[in-house]
Write a protein that holds these residues in place. Structure first.
Motif, PDB file in Angstrom:
ATOM      1  N   PHE A   1      -0.749   2.768  -6.958  1.00  0.00           N
ATOM      2  CA  PHE A   1      -0.665   4.208  -6.779  1.00  0.00           C
ATOM      3  C   PHE A   1      -1.087   4.615  -5.387  1.00  0.00           C
ATOM      4  CE2 PHE A   1       0.474   6.039 -10.800  1.00  0.00           C
ATOM      5  CZ  PHE A   1       0.178   5.040 -11.700  1.00  0.00           C
ATOM      6  N   GLY A   2      -0.549   5.755  -4.984  1.00  0.00           N
ATOM      7  CA  GLY A   2      -0.970   6.357  -3.737  1.00  0.00           C
ATOM      8  C   GLY A   2      -2.308   7.050  -3.908  1.00  0.00           C
ATOM      9  N   THR A   3      -2.763   7.594  -2.834  1.00  0.00           N
ATOM     10  CA  THR A   3      -4.084   8.226  -2.785  1.00  0.00           C
ATOM     11  C   THR A   3      -4.100   9.589  -3.473  1.00  0.00           C
ATOM     12  OG1 THR A   3      -3.391   8.919  -0.592  1.00  0.00           O
ATOM     13  CG2 THR A   3      -4.912   7.071  -0.713  1.00  0.00           C
TER      14      THR A   3
ATOM     15  N   GLU B   1       0.847  -1.187   0.000  1.00  0.00           N
ATOM     16  CA  GLU B   1       0.000   0.000   0.000  1.00  0.00           C
ATOM     17  C   GLU B   1       0.883   1.238   0.000  1.00  0.00           C
ATOM     18  OE1 GLU B   1      -3.831  -1.795   0.212  1.00  0.00           O
ATOM     19  OE2 GLU B   1      -3.456   0.366   0.341  1.00  0.00           O
ATOM     20  N   LEU B   2       0.407   2.282  -0.668  1.00  0.00           N
ATOM     21  CA  LEU B   2       1.100   3.565  -0.648  1.00  0.00           C
ATOM     22  C   LEU B   2       0.184   4.602  -0.020  1.00  0.00           C
ATOM     23  CD1 LEU B   2       2.656   3.823  -4.234  1.00  0.00           C
ATOM     24  CD2 LEU B   2       3.800   3.166  -2.126  1.00  0.00           C
ATOM     25  N   GLU B   3       0.713   5.325   0.941  1.00  0.00           N
ATOM     26  CA  GLU B   3      -0.054   6.398   1.568  1.00  0.00           C
ATOM     27  C   GLU B   3       0.631   7.720   1.267  1.00  0.00           C
ATOM     28  OE1 GLU B   3      -3.218   4.359   2.956  1.00  0.00           O
ATOM     29  OE2 GLU B   3      -2.909   6.503   3.268  1.00  0.00           O
TER      30      GLU B   3
END
Lengths: 112, 112
Positions: B102-104, B3-5
């Motif tokens: 991808f991040g948010t 996960e990317l934050e």
């Protein structure tokens, strides 16, 4: 400078109809991808394509979806029977062997 | 799964101010990519980072990847209205197909 192109820019369709989204990747690229972005949400991976076959697909990419590279230049995403929740921006991307992905401008799909 | 934050989710700055956007991964990054997206449009590639400690600059934008390869930052110096848009970090996932997650996204607005 070479670029990825996508057509149409906007597609409106009725629920249950088939749609085909078209992409022309950069000519010397080897890997091809489809991503989607539901409004306000993350860009999500759908499918990757290499050597004329699917190399990986996500859970989103179910039996309603298919991809094809019919003529060595175009790369298409077909949705057989569209649902309301398929409404999103669909991005095509391509890359050469070990470099960044280049994204097309996207097709906005609206399912009514 | 990885996960990317990204943080912050949105940012409003006065023209001429500096700003930093962060991207944190739940796993070691194999390749980290920064893209810019204008609302409703495609993704424009900014920079790619692969080595721990790597730093790259283009015009007024600098991207860094930490030594542990789990965090990246994007720094804009002397922001201009043309910098406005959504900044996305993307990570290449291991396994051969090089798909991205991808991040948010960080929505940047620059006030003139």
């Amino acid at each position: 400078e070479p670029e990825v192109t996508q057509t149409p820019s906007h597609q409106v369709t009725q629920m249950g109809q088939e749609v085909i989204l078209r992409c022309v990747p950069i000519s010397n690229h080897l890997y091809f991808y489809w991503y989607r972005q539901i409004l306000g949400q993350k860009v999500e991976f759908l499918v990757s394509f290499y050597n004329n076959e699917i190399s990986e697909k996500s859970e989103i990419f179910d039996d309603q979806f298919s991809v094809e590279r019919p003529d060595g230049s175009n790369f298409t995403l077909k949705i057989r029977s569209t649902k309301l929740e398929d409404s999103a921006m669909y991005f095509c991307a391509s890359r050469a062997a070990a470099y960044e992905q280049y994204f097309g401008p996207g097709t906005r799909l609206t399912v009514t | 799964s990885q996960e990317l934050e990204q943080s912050p989710q949105s940012l409003i700055v006065q023209e001429g101010k500096n700003l930093t956007i962060n991207c944190t991964s739940s796993k070691t990054l194999y390749g980290l990519y920064w893209y810019k997206q204008k609302y409703g449009e495609g993704l424009i590639f900014l920079m790619m980072l692969q080595k721990g400690g790597e730093e790259k600059s283009h015009e007024k934008i600098t991207a860094k990847l930490d030594e542990k390869k789990q965090q990246s930052s994007l720094h804009i110096t002397a922001s201009q209205p043309s910098h406005a848009g959504i900044y996305l970090c993307g990570a290449e996932t291991p396994g051969g197909t090089y798909k991205y997650i991808f991040g948010t996204g960080t929505r940047l607005k620059v006030l003139a």
